[in-house]
Structures are given as C-alpha cells and as structure tokens.
Design an enzyme around this catalytic site. Structure first.
Site, PDB file in Angstrom:
ATOM      1  N   THR A  84       0.845  -1.185   0.000  1.00 57.38           N
ATOM      2  CA  THR A  84       0.000   0.000   0.000  1.00 57.38           C
ATOM      3  C   THR A  84       0.886   1.241   0.000  1.00 57.38           C
ATOM      4  OG1 THR A  84      -0.122   0.319   2.418  1.00 57.38           O
ATOM      5  CG2 THR A  84      -1.679  -1.247   1.426  1.00 57.38           C
ATOM      6  N   CYS A  85       0.263   2.383  -0.240  1.00 56.82           N
ATOM      7  CA  CYS A  85       0.925   3.687  -0.116  1.00 56.82           C
ATOM      8  C   CYS A  85       0.383   4.408   1.107  1.00 56.82           C
ATOM      9  CB  CYS A  85       0.700   4.521  -1.366  1.00 56.82           C
ATOM     10  SG  CYS A  85       1.491   3.856  -2.838  1.00 56.82           S
ATOM     11  N   SER A  86       0.085   3.663   2.152  1.00 61.11           N
ATOM     12  CA  SER A  86      -0.516   4.210   3.365  1.00 61.11           C
ATOM     13  C   SER A  86       0.473   4.135   4.522  1.00 61.11           C
ATOM     14  CB  SER A  86      -1.788   3.435   3.724  1.00 61.11           C
ATOM     15  OG  SER A  86      -2.281   3.829   4.995  1.00 61.11           O
TER      16      SER A  86
END
Length: 700
Positions: free
Chosen positions: A433-435
C-alpha cells in the site's frame, strides 16, 4: 477550517508590511509557476470539484453548489490537460472555506445572478485569479473559447479590488504571510515534501538496455553521480535498491516528461514504492511461473513486472479489466512498451475462481489494493497514476483520513487478502500500500493470518523477510517485524510492503538441480550454467533423497551404527577378568572411519580411547544434518610387556556413510570436534552469508 466572520475586522495593517514577508499572495508547491489555463481546463476542473467538494450541515451552508446531478465525465485533450484540471480542482478543495469566505465578504456571491450549478466554476476560477495576483489571463487564439468561462472571468475582474481586500482581511486575521499558512500543518508539510521529492524513473528493459539509456542520457547532457544528496542541474543517480531505477532532481520533472525516451516509453516516470513491489515479485519467480495481479489500477507496475520477467516463459494475469475501452487502452500501452506476456481477465479479483484452469501455473500473487494514499506527497499524481478513488481527495486535502473511510478501506483490503490465500497453487503473496496507517498495513496482515478462512487449501502462510536487500541502517529499522515500511520524507513517499509465503511442506524435497536453476534465474551464479548430472550423481541423489525423507530415518541409521560399534568391543572386554575398569556407556557418536590396517590394543586402552571421545550433540531432526566421512590416521600403539597378552581382534568394518548430508556450519563444527589436532583432508567451503532480506523463494 471554520467559517470566517470578517464583518467587523479593521484593515489596520499596511499591505506593504504583509507583502514584505512574501511577494506572492499564494505559493503552493503543486503550482510553481503561473499557467494560463485554457477554457476547457476550467470546465473540467469545475466538474471534478463538483463531485468532491466538502458538503456541510444544512445550518452551516452559506454557499450553494446546486443539486447532486451526474455530469458528463471530463474530456481531456492530453495528460497535461488532465493533470492541470485535477490540480486546479484539488487546490480549490484545499481552500474551499477560504474561497467561500472571499465570495461572501466581497459581496460577489449575493450581487451576481448566477445559478447554483455554476458556483463550482466560480470557485476554481477565483482560485486561479487570486493566484495570478488578480491579473488578467492571456488566452491563445488557438484555444477554444467557452462562453461561460469568459462571462465569469469578466465578472471576477470587475470585482478584483473587493476580492483582493477580502483576501487581505483573511491573511491579517490569521497572521499568514501567505494563505498557505491557513492550511493544516500536515498539509503544509506534505506540500513541502512534494516540492523537494526527486523524480523516479525505471528503465523499460523490454525496449532498451540499461547501457543504451545511460549513453542516451550522456548525449542529452546528463551526468551520473553517486548519491541522491548530490542531485542538481542535469544529473541523475541509480537507486540503491533497484538497479533499473534512476533518480532525477525535482526541478526537471516537466522537462523529463517531454524527453524522447519518456515519450517513447524507454523511461517510465513512476514512484519508487511500485518498483519495490515489482522487484519483490520478480525475486520470487522462476522461469515458468505465472503471476496474478489482483488489481488493474497500477498499469505501469504491471508493465514493470513484464519487463523484469521478459526472459521468462510465464504470463502475467491481470484481473478486473471489464470495459472494452479500458482493455483497448491497456493493450495499446503494453504494445507500445513491448510487453508481450500480459493477459487481461474480465473477472474482478473477488469474483475470480481459485480453481480457474488458466491460473494453475501461478505461483506469485501481487495485491495492491485501493488504499488511502496517506503516505504520498502529491495526491493528484497518486490518483492519476493509480486510478484511485477521487473521493479520497476530500480527506487528503485536510491531511487526515476519516475513521469511517479508513475502516471501509481496511475491510475491503482484508477481504481481498483472504481471497488471495484461497489460491492453492500460489506460493507467495506480495501485499503493498501507499498508506502510513497500521489499520491498512500490518493489522490487515495479522488479521488475515489469524483468521482461518474456509476454502483455503495447502500449507498455511507466514510472514517472510522483505526481498529487498538493506543498504543502510534506516533500511534495517524500516524492516521491523519483517515488514518493509518507508516513512514519507523529502526523498521518497511513504509505503508498506509485506511478503507472505506458504509454510514449507515437510514431505517436499528439493533437488540440487532445482536449487541451481533458481539461483541461475536470480543471476547468483554469475553466468555459470547448471551442470548436467551424471549417472553416478543421479544414483547418489536418489540415495540421498531416501535418507532425508524425515528426521526419524536419520535417527534410525545413527542408532544402528552405534549398536554395531558397541557390539564390536563390549563382548571381548567383558571376558577379561583382570580388567577391573568399568567402561562407561558410550555416548551417541557419529561414524569414525578407521585405517585399513588392523589396530592391536588392550581392553584398558580401548576404554580410555572411548572415554576420550568427545560427546557430540545430535542436531535437531528438523535441520536434517548428517555427517560427512572424514579419514583420520591413528598413531601406532605400543603395548607394554607386563600387560596381559592382547586379544586378537578382527579388522573393524569400515562404515562410510556417503548418503548423509551436512550443512557447511555443522561440518566445520563436527570436524573440529573429532580431529582438533589433525589437518583437515580437503579444502572446506566457506558458508555463504545469510541475510534476512534477500530470500528468493522463501517457501522452499
């Protein structure tokens, strides 16, 4: 941002003092220079803003945007026009409260008879108008003229003095050198990071070699340097984790986009986090393995995997390409990039049958679910490149994600990961993810491993170490708990990466040829080919396979050997009445080969020899470590005349257990225990260094 009450605010501060702090009324990182947008960009930005503006409770609504109706989708001339439209809409969203206040305080909103449906267009054009310091816009004669845009622009220009005064009141109230300081601190830091973030571009090796790209960059006037900290002017460097990933200074972003190598897809501009995912997938593959890509959003990531695995015979299956227009668009892009091993599936990933006959050769599954994007510095680029949900821009404009939206994303991510575990032929899952929120990252992984979902076949999954080798102490710290976590910084966006592999099947054996084939596919043999096994080696391998089926087999063989050795000496020693020495019970020893000549000795000397033998700790069964034969020469034994005549013994049987195997560490330990003072026969091989990060095919 709350509504601003500026009715009684006195403008007592000189504008010259305010302008001395900053010459511009607005300075945003995403708009570094004044752009004269075409009329169509304003229309598209208004449509985007109409769908993402923040709705307020009825008692707080002061500016109406009309009913929620479905507008025709925006029509973009090219990628630059698309980016301009989204940037303009996102900036208007960030300053929505401020722009509404300016319209109210200046009297523009109540004095102009405009329908509510045009309020979105007024807001986005007001943002651009104040950014240009309320100066007129230059319009090219070649651009299409739209009447609505021209009308609103004329009205705003007629109110520019009152609009500028209303903006000045807002800045004075908040003591803001620029209106950027009215934004939440998290958003300001995000914009600062975006302004310094380098440009990452991976080399499409399906169309050009790395050397060819280096030569072309040299011809274009670029100079290669060693560290990203030295970036400046026309320079670039190679990323320390991905050797096909180049790093350029941030001020070259627009120029790179127009470069021939980028236009012709030899260089692909994409964030580093997706390159890490692509290289992790490649490290898990062998020549004939297929890959399943669960989500079709990241098109360039799919193409990157294809370029990395171009020499393999496997295919890449992409799920969820339902519309024909989307399929044609993707196929055209992959064709231009010369990616030939990609197969598009119409079924969405949750609807895909794990027993689908097309996916029986798939060994690796890449899962990049929709996430909050809270780790990225440029939300617009994230939405455009990954085809994310534009509704996320509402939360990203305020620097945080609402609890309801975060819980909804985490629930969907967990559902997709549980479904990924149901593919029995798949041996590894790469999840990314890009979280920066644990709710979308490690919490999802742990919940999926804890739940025992129905329909999951085969061995269970475990968390494996990241497949990206560490290059610094920061990398080691970011790989805590076997997760690769990168925090947002001035040099990279934030991301999360986890590799799940199936537990090793204890009944499964791996041949030497398989190990060499996997090593060759990873480039670890430095060009050395996989040797063909001779008939003698095949026989030996077959025998080895029989002895390594389980720990119980090795234990039985060792016990049989010890029993034979004990029976060799015990009966004759007990027959000697003059020997009062009570021989202790021998410990479990490995095979000790003897010399070909018979050795004559007494019972007491035999006892002392056995007593001097070191006690060997038997390795754990799961390690499957067996002994290698080592030849040692025993010194001649001299027998005193006063002692009892020796017992003539037959030559001991030579036990050479060639079928046993041993690891390099255990071999050196056993040899040093048996012959501490004798030179070793043969040259020992040094054990390869082990790392928790480079672990190709961890399920073996």
């Amino acid at each position: 941002m709350p509504n601003l009450d500026l009715s009684n605010l006195s403008v007592s501060v000189k504008m010259s003092e305010l302008n001395s702090k900053d010459s511009s009324l607005l300075s945003t990182s995403s708009m570094t220079e004044t752009v004269n947008y075409p009329d169509q960009v304003f229309i598209n930005a208004a449509k985007i803003f109409q769908g993402i503006y923040r709705k307020k409770p009825p008692d707080r609504i002061l500016v109406n945007y009309g009913p929620d109706i479905v507008h025709t989708p925006p029509q973009f001339k090219d990628e630059r026009s698309q980016r301009w439209s989204y940037e303009l809409a996102f900036n208007a969203l960030k300053y929505q409260d401020l722009l509404e206040t300016i319209l109210l305080v200046s009297g523009f909103y109540h004095s102009q008879p405009l329908p509510d449906e045009m309020t979105s267009l007024v807001v986005v054009m007001l943002f651009d108008f104040q950014y240009r310091k309320f100066q007129p816009r230059y319009v090219s004669n070649k651009e299409e003229v739209i009447d609505e845009v021209q009308e609103i622009e004329a009205l705003l220009d007629s109110y520019k003095t009152k609009l500028a005064a209303a903006l000045a009141k807002c800045r004075i109230k908040y003591a803001a050198p620029t209106i950027e300081y009215i934004l939440p601190e998290t958003v300001r830091k995000q914009e600062q990071r975006a302004s310094t973030l380098p440009v990452y571009a991976w080399i499409n090796t399906a169309k050009a070699s790395i050397t060819e790209v280096y030569n072309t960059l040299r011809q274009e006037g670029f100079t290669q340097i060693d560290s990203p900290s030295e970036l400046g002017a026309y320079t670039y460097c190679v990323d320390q984790h991905c050797q096909d990933l180049l790093i350029f200074p941030p001020h070259l972003k627009e120029e790179l986009g127009n470069m021939g190598m980028v236009v012709h897809n030899l260089l692909i501009l994409q964030d580093k986090s997706h390159s890490l995912a692509a290289h992790s997938v490649k490290a898990l593959l062998t020549e004939d393995n297929d890959v399943i890509v669960a989500n079709p959003y990241s098109v360039y990531t799919i193409a990157h995997i294809s370029a990395l695995t171009g020499q393999f015979s496997g295919n890449i299956y992409v799920c969820g390409v339902k519309s024909e227009s989307r399929e044609e668009e993707m196929l055209e892009l992959f064709g231009n990039m010369e990616c030939r091993n990609i197969k598009l599936l119409k079924e969405s990933f949750p609807d895909l049958d794990p027993s689908d006959i097309r996916l029986q050769k798939a060994k690796v599954l890449l899962l990049l679910p929709q996430c909050s994007g809270s780790g990225v510095s440029d939300p617009v680029e994230f939405i455009l490149q990954e085809h994310g949900d534009t509704a996320l821009l509402q939360d990203l404009s305020q620097g945080c994600i609402s609890t309801d939206r975060l819980n909804g994303l985490a629930k969907q991510q967990l559902s997709e990961l549980n479904h990924a575990m149901k593919f029995s032929k798949v041996q590894a899952i790469v999840y990314g993810t890009c979280s920066i929120y644990p709710e979308e990252n490690e919490n999802v992984i742990r919940q999926a491993l804890h739940l025992k979902s129905e329909g999951i076949k085969g061995p269970s999954y475990r968390i494996s170490a990241p497949l990206i080798p560490p290059c610094s102490s920061e990398d080691i710290e970011s790989a805590s708990d076997n997760f690769l976590k990168v925090e947002p910084s001035k040099t990279s966006n934030g991301c999360f990466l986890a590799v799940l592999t199936r537990e090793k099947d204890p009944t499964e054996s791996v041949s030497v040829s398989d190990v060499l084939a996997r090593a060759a596919s990873k480039g670890l043999l430095d060009g050395t080919g996989v040797p063909k096994s001779s008939k003698r080696e095949k026989k030996k391998a077959k025998a080895t396979h029989k002895t390594t089926l389980g720990p119980s087999v090795s234990e039985v063989k060792i016990n049989e050997f010890l029993n034979r050795e004990n029976n060799l000496f015990s009966p004759r020693i007990q027959q000697d009445p003059k020997n009062s020495y009570q021989m202790r019970k021998p410990t479990k020893l490995g095979a000790i080969p003897t010399n070909n000549k018979a050795v004559k000795t007494t019972n007491g000397q035999i006892s002392k020899m056995l007593e001097r033998q070191p006690t060997i700790v038997r390795p754990k069964p799961e390690e499957k470590i067996v002994l290698k034969p080592v030849q040692i020469m025993l010194p001649p034994v001299s027998i005193p005349l006063s002692m009892t005549p020796t017992i003539k013994m037959r030559s001991p049987v030579h036990y050479y257990h060639h079928r046993w195997h041993v690891g390099s560490r255990s071999t050196s330990a056993l040899q040093s225990s048996y012959i501490p003072t004798f030179p070793a026969t043969g040259r020992s091989k040094e054990a390869p260094p082990s790392t928790a990060f480079w672990n190709p095919k961890p399920w073996h």
